[in-house]
Every structure is written in structure tokens, then in C-alpha cells.
Design a protein around this motif. Structure first.
Motif, PDB file in Angstrom:
ATOM      1  N   SER A 191       0.821  -1.214   0.000  1.00 36.50           N
ATOM      2  CA  SER A 191       0.000   0.000   0.000  1.00 36.50           C
ATOM      3  C   SER A 191       0.855   1.265   0.000  1.00 36.50           C
ATOM      4  O   SER A 191       0.563   2.240  -0.714  1.00 36.50           O
ATOM      5  N   GLU A 192       1.940   1.281   0.812  1.00 35.93           N
ATOM      6  CA  GLU A 192       2.831   2.451   0.868  1.00 35.93           C
ATOM      7  C   GLU A 192       3.545   2.628  -0.468  1.00 35.93           C
ATOM      8  O   GLU A 192       3.712   3.745  -0.968  1.00 35.93           O
ATOM      9  N   ALA A 193       3.948   1.492  -1.048  1.00 34.38           N
ATOM     10  CA  ALA A 193       4.654   1.538  -2.332  1.00 34.38           C
ATOM     11  C   ALA A 193       3.729   2.041  -3.429  1.00 34.38           C
ATOM     12  O   ALA A 193       4.114   2.861  -4.281  1.00 34.38           O
ATOM     13  N   LYS A 194       2.491   1.557  -3.444  1.00 34.41           N
ATOM     14  CA  LYS A 194       1.530   1.902  -4.496  1.00 34.41           C
ATOM     15  C   LYS A 194       1.309   3.412  -4.579  1.00 34.41           C
ATOM     16  O   LYS A 194       1.215   3.993  -5.673  1.00 34.41           O
ATOM     17  N   VAL A 195       1.216   4.061  -3.421  1.00 36.45           N
ATOM     18  CA  VAL A 195       0.993   5.514  -3.389  1.00 36.45           C
ATOM     19  C   VAL A 195       2.103   6.245  -4.156  1.00 36.45           C
ATOM     20  O   VAL A 195       1.845   7.152  -4.956  1.00 36.45           O
ATOM     21  N   ILE A 196       3.361   5.834  -3.910  1.00 29.93           N
ATOM     22  CA  ILE A 196       4.501   6.516  -4.551  1.00 29.93           C
ATOM     23  C   ILE A 196       4.542   6.201  -6.044  1.00 29.93           C
ATOM     24  O   ILE A 196       4.741   7.097  -6.879  1.00 29.93           O
ATOM     25  N   TYR A 197       4.335   4.926  -6.419  1.00 31.53           N
ATOM     26  CA  TYR A 197       4.390   4.545  -7.831  1.00 31.53           C
ATOM     27  C   TYR A 197       3.362   5.337  -8.651  1.00 31.53           C
ATOM     28  O   TYR A 197       3.635   5.807  -9.753  1.00 31.53           O
ATOM     29  N   LYS A 198       2.132   5.472  -8.110  1.00 31.07           N
ATOM     30  CA  LYS A 198       1.080   6.169  -8.835  1.00 31.07           C
ATOM     31  C   LYS A 198       1.331   7.678  -8.915  1.00 31.07           C
ATOM     32  O   LYS A 198       1.057   8.310  -9.925  1.00 31.07           O
ATOM     33  N   LYS A 199       1.908   8.231  -7.830  1.00 30.59           N
ATOM     34  CA  LYS A 199       2.083   9.692  -7.748  1.00 30.59           C
ATOM     35  C   LYS A 199       3.019  10.221  -8.836  1.00 30.59           C
ATOM     36  O   LYS A 199       2.787  11.304  -9.394  1.00 30.59           O
ATOM     37  N   TYR A 200       4.063   9.475  -9.162  1.00 28.89           N
ATOM     38  CA  TYR A 200       5.087  10.004 -10.070  1.00 28.89           C
ATOM     39  C   TYR A 200       5.134   9.289 -11.423  1.00 28.89           C
ATOM     40  O   TYR A 200       6.058   9.494 -12.200  1.00 28.89           O
ATOM     41  N   GLN A 201       4.099   8.487 -11.725  1.00 31.54           N
ATOM     42  CA  GLN A 201       4.162   7.626 -12.902  1.00 31.54           C
ATOM     43  C   GLN A 201       4.226   8.390 -14.230  1.00 31.54           C
ATOM     44  O   GLN A 201       4.704   7.864 -15.232  1.00 31.54           O
ATOM     45  N   THR A 202       3.809   9.627 -14.251  1.00 29.81           N
ATOM     46  CA  THR A 202       3.817  10.389 -15.513  1.00 29.81           C
ATOM     47  C   THR A 202       5.099  11.209 -15.705  1.00 29.81           C
ATOM     48  O   THR A 202       5.245  11.895 -16.714  1.00 29.81           O
ATOM     49  N   GLN A 203       6.023  11.118 -14.744  1.00 37.29           N
ATOM     50  CA  GLN A 203       7.230  11.954 -14.813  1.00 37.29           C
ATOM     51  C   GLN A 203       8.446  11.159 -15.286  1.00 37.29           C
ATOM     52  O   GLN A 203       8.404   9.933 -15.435  1.00 37.29           O
ATOM     53  N   ASN A 204       9.527  11.892 -15.504  1.00 41.56           N
ATOM     54  CA  ASN A 204      10.818  11.284 -15.853  1.00 41.56           C
ATOM     55  C   ASN A 204      11.735  11.294 -14.632  1.00 41.56           C
ATOM     56  O   ASN A 204      11.761  12.277 -13.873  1.00 41.56           O
ATOM     57  N   VAL A 205      12.527  10.230 -14.464  1.00 43.41           N
ATOM     58  CA  VAL A 205      13.500  10.228 -13.361  1.00 43.41           C
ATOM     59  C   VAL A 205      14.803  10.899 -13.789  1.00 43.41           C
ATOM     60  O   VAL A 205      15.576  11.369 -12.950  1.00 43.41           O
ATOM     61  N   THR A 206      15.040  10.951 -15.092  1.00 40.61           N
ATOM     62  CA  THR A 206      16.156  11.734 -15.643  1.00 40.61           C
ATOM     63  C   THR A 206      15.617  12.463 -16.863  1.00 40.61           C
ATOM     64  O   THR A 206      14.439  12.322 -17.223  1.00 40.61           O
ATOM     65  N   ASP A 207      16.468  13.226 -17.534  1.00 44.07           N
ATOM     66  CA  ASP A 207      15.982  13.991 -18.687  1.00 44.07           C
ATOM     67  C   ASP A 207      15.544  13.103 -19.851  1.00 44.07           C
ATOM     68  O   ASP A 207      14.801  13.534 -20.726  1.00 44.07           O
ATOM     69  N   SER A 208      15.982  11.823 -19.851  1.00 41.07           N
ATOM     70  CA  SER A 208      15.656  10.959 -20.992  1.00 41.07           C
ATOM     71  C   SER A 208      15.053   9.613 -20.595  1.00 41.07           C
ATOM     72  O   SER A 208      14.823   8.766 -21.464  1.00 41.07           O
TER      73      SER A 208
ATOM     74  N   GLU B 219       9.579   3.426 -17.385  1.00 43.06           N
ATOM     75  CA  GLU B 219      10.635   2.603 -17.990  1.00 43.06           C
ATOM     76  C   GLU B 219      11.678   2.200 -16.954  1.00 43.06           C
ATOM     77  O   GLU B 219      12.157   1.063 -16.941  1.00 43.06           O
ATOM     78  N   LYS B 220      12.026   3.131 -16.077  1.00 42.89           N
ATOM     79  CA  LYS B 220      12.995   2.833 -15.023  1.00 42.89           C
ATOM     80  C   LYS B 220      12.443   1.748 -14.084  1.00 42.89           C
ATOM     81  O   LYS B 220      13.167   0.862 -13.626  1.00 42.89           O
ATOM     82  N   THR B 221      11.138   1.820 -13.783  1.00 42.19           N
ATOM     83  CA  THR B 221      10.509   0.795 -12.935  1.00 42.19           C
ATOM     84  C   THR B 221      10.650  -0.584 -13.561  1.00 42.19           C
ATOM     85  O   THR B 221      11.039  -1.559 -12.894  1.00 42.19           O
ATOM     86  N   LYS B 222      10.350  -0.688 -14.866  1.00 43.65           N
ATOM     87  CA  LYS B 222      10.466  -1.968 -15.574  1.00 43.65           C
ATOM     88  C   LYS B 222      11.902  -2.497 -15.536  1.00 43.65           C
ATOM     89  O   LYS B 222      12.142  -3.679 -15.301  1.00 43.65           O
ATOM     90  N   GLN B 223      12.879  -1.589 -15.785  1.00 42.88           N
ATOM     91  CA  GLN B 223      14.286  -1.999 -15.768  1.00 42.88           C
ATOM     92  C   GLN B 223      14.683  -2.546 -14.397  1.00 42.88           C
ATOM     93  O   GLN B 223      15.350  -3.585 -14.291  1.00 42.88           O
TER      94      GLN B 223
END
Length: 400
Positions: free
Chosen positions: A351-368, A373-377
Motif C-alpha cells: 500500500s505504501e509503495a503503491k501511493v509513490i508509484y502512482k504519484k510520479y508515474q507520468t514523470q521522468n527520473v532523468t531527462d531521458s 521505464e525505469k521501474t520496468k528496468q
């Protein structure tokens, strides 16, 4: 007008002399002046005084005098008007200026040696093949300059020169006057020649601090400079082992805090860490990351990296601790947020993990690189490492 020109000339001359002498000086205190009577056809030796540490040039003058003659002026007094050795090499006028103003009609040949054995052999057989310089043509007076970089008569480990003379008078004794004045390089006078410097650099390279660095050259040169300023080489050598160790430690800490060196050190560490993580050597990467963190130089990305390594070594509590610290450094760093979601997920806090995954799912972790994609990797890496993966598919489905 003429007075102004004279004043300007004197000012330039004084300025040149002062500038030139910054690098060294004629050491009149340890100059050699010796007179000796040589028997007809005899060969004799004269040994110079010990040359001071840092000698890079010598000027010598040989004069043959009749029995009752005296020198008109000493070599030391002549050199007072020449600010550095380069002034001696400005042409024939400079060489003639160094000659004795008087000399007898007698002549001699001579040779220079850097070992007592070779010099004694010359006295026995007259051969000059072991000499570093030989004047075979008999003369009544001579003057020369020898330089460290141009003559084998001078070197880092040479502190004495033997002059061998051969009288060419077949009937009478003759008087030979030998004068030798060393030029001492101010920096080298402290005893730090190339070998001694390399000794310090080599010891530095084996130190714990240096071994943390991919390239420790700047760090070790920094320590060497500080030691050279603080100690003469002989003074440093007299220190006890425990005292030397403290010197290295104190100067090492000082150099380690230098902005440029510190930046290079931590950049080197980060490059090593990246390579270790790619090679899946997480246990080796963790101590290097701790070095950066303990030295107070960690960025949020460094905290993210150590959290990632702790996840893959199944040290979840430590991962959470460091990732929380990373949030304090930069709460906008999404690599920290993603790894925090990962550690909650694999430690069975869906449940704690789900909140974070959903909150930032539309963003990039780096410029590219996107969050998704990073989650899948990362999930692919985690599965190969044997981490709990029962909820991985659920998280990926959230993105769909």
C-alpha cells in the motif's frame, strides 16, 4: 639628462641583480681557496670543500704564480659583480674577466675527478680516462663554469670534486692556486632532489586516502609541496616513524579538503561506484558510497545509489534509512522516490509503495528516462537477484 640616464641604468642593474638572485646565490662561505707548491714534473691532488646541498653550478679558477707573487683579487670578489651563472657565459669577455690578473711562466695540465680512487690512480699513472673533465694542453691559468645539466662532474649525489694537477716545469717547483665557488639553487638547497621527491610520492601512493582515488597524483603532489615547505629533506628524514605518519595524516587531511582535489576524489569514487553497480558488485559499491556520505559530500543521487545497493543485498531497513536521508537533501529527486517505493514493495508494504508509484508515474527520473521505464528496468534486475516479485505485475498494471 645624463644623470637621469645613469640613475635609470643603476635602477635596472639593481633590479636585475635582485631578481636573478632570488633563485640562488654564490656560496662564498663554502668556497674553496687552496695554494700548493708542486715539485717539478710532479702530479698532485687538491680536494674541494664539501659542496653545499643544492649546488647546480661551480666556477673555478686555476692560477700558476711565481713564488713571491700574490693574487690580485679573489674569485669570490670577482663573482660579487655577477648576479647568476648565466652572466659568466655571455662571451669571451666574461671568461677573460674571471682570469687571474697575474700568473707565472710555468704551466700545468689538470683533470677533474668525482671519486677519490680515480683521482689517486691519476696521480700514479697520469691517465685521465676516468676523469669528468681533462685539460691536456698545458696552461698557466684557466677559468671555467660547470653546470649540473651539462657536466658529469656535478650531480645530485656528488659533494666533492678532486682536481689533479701535473706540473710541466722540469726543473723548478711551482705554486698553484685553486679557487672554486659553488652556485646554490635556493629550492634545491633544502635537499629535495628528484629522487627524494619520488620517495615521498611513492609513500603517498600507498596511503589509505590515496588508494581511495582513481588518480591520486594531485593529492600526493599537494602533500609533497606541504612537506617541502615545512621541512628540509634532512629534517624530515630525522623524524621518527610515528612522527612521519602524523605528518602524512595531517597534510593528507588538509589536501583532502582542498576544493579541486576533493571534487576529483569524489568524482573518481562515483565513477568507480557506477562501474561496480553495473557489474552487480553491490557489496563493493556500498563502502565507497559510505565514504562519500561520511565525508559530508553526498548528493541525493548518492543516497539513491546506496539505497538501491541495500535493496539488492536485501538490507531493507538500511535502504529505507538512507533513502529518507536522501529526501532531506533533495525532496524532488525522483530516483530517491522510486527506490523508496521499491524497498516498500519488496519488504511487503504494498500500500505504501503503491501511493509513490502512482504519484510520479507520468514523470521522468532523468531527462531521458521515464519513471515507468525505469521501474520496468529495476524489476528485471530485482527478479534476477531473487528479490520478492509477487507484486511487480500489479505495479506495472497500475501504469496501464
Amino acid at each position: 639628462m645624463n644623470l637621469k640616464k645613469v640613475a635609470l641604468f643603476l635602477l635596472i642593474a639593481v633590479s636585475y641583480s635582485t631578481y636573478a638572485q632570488k633563485d640562488g646565490y654564490w656560496d662564498k662561505e663554502r668556497s674553496t681557496t687552496k695554494e700548493i707548491i708542486v715539485s717539478a714534473r710532479d702530479r698532485i691532488l687538491l680536494k674541494t670543500e664539501d659542496l653545499p646541498v643544492g649546488t647546480t653550478e661551480i666556477v673555478y679558477r686555476i692560477t700558476l704564480l711565481d713564488e713571491n707573487q700574490q693574487m690580485a683579487n679573489s674569485l669570490v670578489s670577482v663573482l660579487k659583480s655577477i648576479p647568476d651563472p648565466t652572466g659568466i657565459s655571455q662571451g669571451s669577455a666574461g671568461a677573460v674577466f674571471l682570469m687571474s690578473k697575474i700568473s707565472g711562466d710555468d704551466t700545468c695540465s689538470y683533470a677533474l675527478f668525482i671519486s677519490n680512487d680515480s683521482a689517486k690512480k691519476y696521480v700514479d699513472d697520469g691517465k685521465t680516462d676516468k676523469s669528468c673533465y681533462a685539460q691536456e694542453e698545458p696552461l698557466s691559468k684557466d677559468a671555467k663554469r660547470l653546470s649540473l645539466d651539462k657536466s658529469s662532474c656535478l650531480g645530485d649525489n656528488i659533494n666533492t670534486i678532486w682536481f689533479g694537477f701535473h706540473s710541466k716545469n722540469w726543473l723548478l717547483n711551482q705554486k698553484i692556486v685553486l679557487e672554486v665557488v659553488p652556485w646554490v639553487d635556493t629550492k634545491l638547497n633544502r635537499g629535495w632532489n628528484q629522487d627524494n621527491k619520488n620517495e615521498i610520492i611513492s609513500l603517498c601512493k600507498t596511503s589509505t586516502m590515496a588508494q581511495k582515488m582513481a588518480n591520486s597524483d594531485d593529492f600526493c603532489v599537494c602533500i609533497l609541496d606541504k612537506i617541502m615547505k615545512q621541512y628540509r629533506y634532512t629534517e624530515f628524514q630525522k623524524l621518527l616513524a610515528i612522527e612521519k605518519s602524523k605528518v602524512y595524516k595531517d597534510f593528507g587531511n588538509s589536501c583532502y579538503k582542498d576544493a579541486d582535489i576533493s571534487k576529483n576524489v569524489f568524482n573518481d569514487l562515483r565513477a568507480q561506484i557506477t562501474s561496480l553497480i553495473k557489474a552487480q558488485k553491490y557489496n563493493e559499491a556500498i563502502p565507497k558510497l559510505n565514504t562519500i556520505i561520511n565525508d559530508g559530500k553526498a548528493t541525493a543521487v548518492d543516497y539513491s545509489s546506496i539505497g538501491y545497493c541495500y535493496i539488492l543485498t536485501k538490507q531493507y531497513a538500511k535502504a529505507i534509512k538512507f533513502l529518507k536521508e536522501g529526501e532531506k537533501v533533495d525532496d524532488t529527486e525522483l530516483l530517491v522516490k522510486l527506490n523508496l517505493a521499491h524497498v516498500y514493495l519488496v519488504s511487503d508494504d504494498y500500500s505504501e509503495a503503491k501511493v509513490i508509484y502512482k504519484k510520479y508515474q507520468t514523470q521522468n527520473v532523468t531527462d531521458s528516462l521515464s519513471w515507468k521505464e525505469k521501474t520496468k528496468q529495476d524489476f528485471t534486475v530485482f527478479q534476477k537477484a531473487g528479490l520478492p516479485s509477487k507484486d511487480f505485475e500489479k505495479i506495472l498494471n497500475l501504469y496501464n
